[in-house]
Design a protein around this motif. Structure first.
Motif, short mmCIF file in Angstrom:
data_model
loop_
_atom_site.label_atom_id
_atom_site.label_comp_id
_atom_site.label_asym_id
_atom_site.label_seq_id
_atom_site.Cartn_x
_atom_site.Cartn_y
_atom_site.Cartn_z
N GLN A 99 -1.44 -8.77 -42.71
CA GLN A 99 -1.00 -7.76 -41.76
C GLN A 99 -1.90 -7.76 -40.54
O GLN A 99 -3.12 -7.81 -40.67
CB GLN A 99 -1.00 -6.38 -42.42
CG GLN A 99 -0.37 -5.28 -41.60
CD GLN A 99 -0.23 -3.99 -42.39
OE1 GLN A 99 -0.96 -3.74 -43.35
NE2 GLN A 99 0.74 -3.17 -42.02
N LYS A 129 1.90 -4.20 -36.92
CA LYS A 129 3.02 -4.97 -37.48
C LYS A 129 3.13 -4.73 -38.97
O LYS A 129 2.20 -4.23 -39.62
CB LYS A 129 2.84 -6.46 -37.19
CG LYS A 129 2.94 -6.80 -35.70
CD LYS A 129 3.05 -8.28 -35.49
CE LYS A 129 3.26 -8.61 -34.01
NZ LYS A 129 3.43 -10.07 -33.78
N GLN A 130 4.25 -5.12 -39.55
CA GLN A 130 4.44 -4.94 -40.98
C GLN A 130 3.62 -5.95 -41.76
O GLN A 130 3.17 -6.96 -41.22
CB GLN A 130 5.93 -5.11 -41.33
CG GLN A 130 6.47 -6.51 -41.15
CD GLN A 130 7.93 -6.62 -41.50
OE1 GLN A 130 8.66 -5.64 -41.54
NE2 GLN A 130 8.39 -7.83 -41.78
#
Length: 115
Positions: free
Chosen positions: A39, A43-44
């Motif tokens: 990660q 962001k995911q």
């Protein structure tokens, strides 16, 4: 409960290599899946690689041919050998163990690829 402890992150130059390790302890069942996600801020969390208890592996397209996931003989450790590292591999890497439809996570280890 399951506890996961990662190690091996750090700073490496582009083209270099690093090996991440993750040790699992606690109530670990057979037939689990272990793996690595990563990660970056904002962001995911994305899949990097997974490995089953039978040693079947799965990789994100972005790391195929450069990263190798493996498990220790006792089945409670997982490794990620990372080679030909690129700046875009910079992220916090999280170890995960999945059993009984539950994801367990480590605390994460920072990998920075920079000249």
């Amino acid at each position: 409960q399951v506890q996961l402890v990662e190690s091996g992150g750090g700073l490496v130059q582009p083209g270099g290599s690093l090996r991440l390790s993750c040790a699992a302890s606690g109530s670990i069942w057979s037939g689990n899946v272990m793996g690595w996600y990563r990660q970056v801020p904002g962001k995911q969390r994305d899949l990097v690689a997974t490995i089953t208890s039978g040693h079947s592996t799965n990789y994100a397209d972005s790391v195929k041919g450069r990263f190798t996931i493996s498990r220790g003989n006792a089945g409670n450790t997982v490794y990620l050998q990372m080679s030909s590292l690129k700046p875009e591999d910079t992220a916090v890497y999280y170890c995960t163990l999945v059993q009984a439809a539950t994801h367990y996570w480590g605390q994460g280890t920072q990998v920075t690829v920079s000249a």
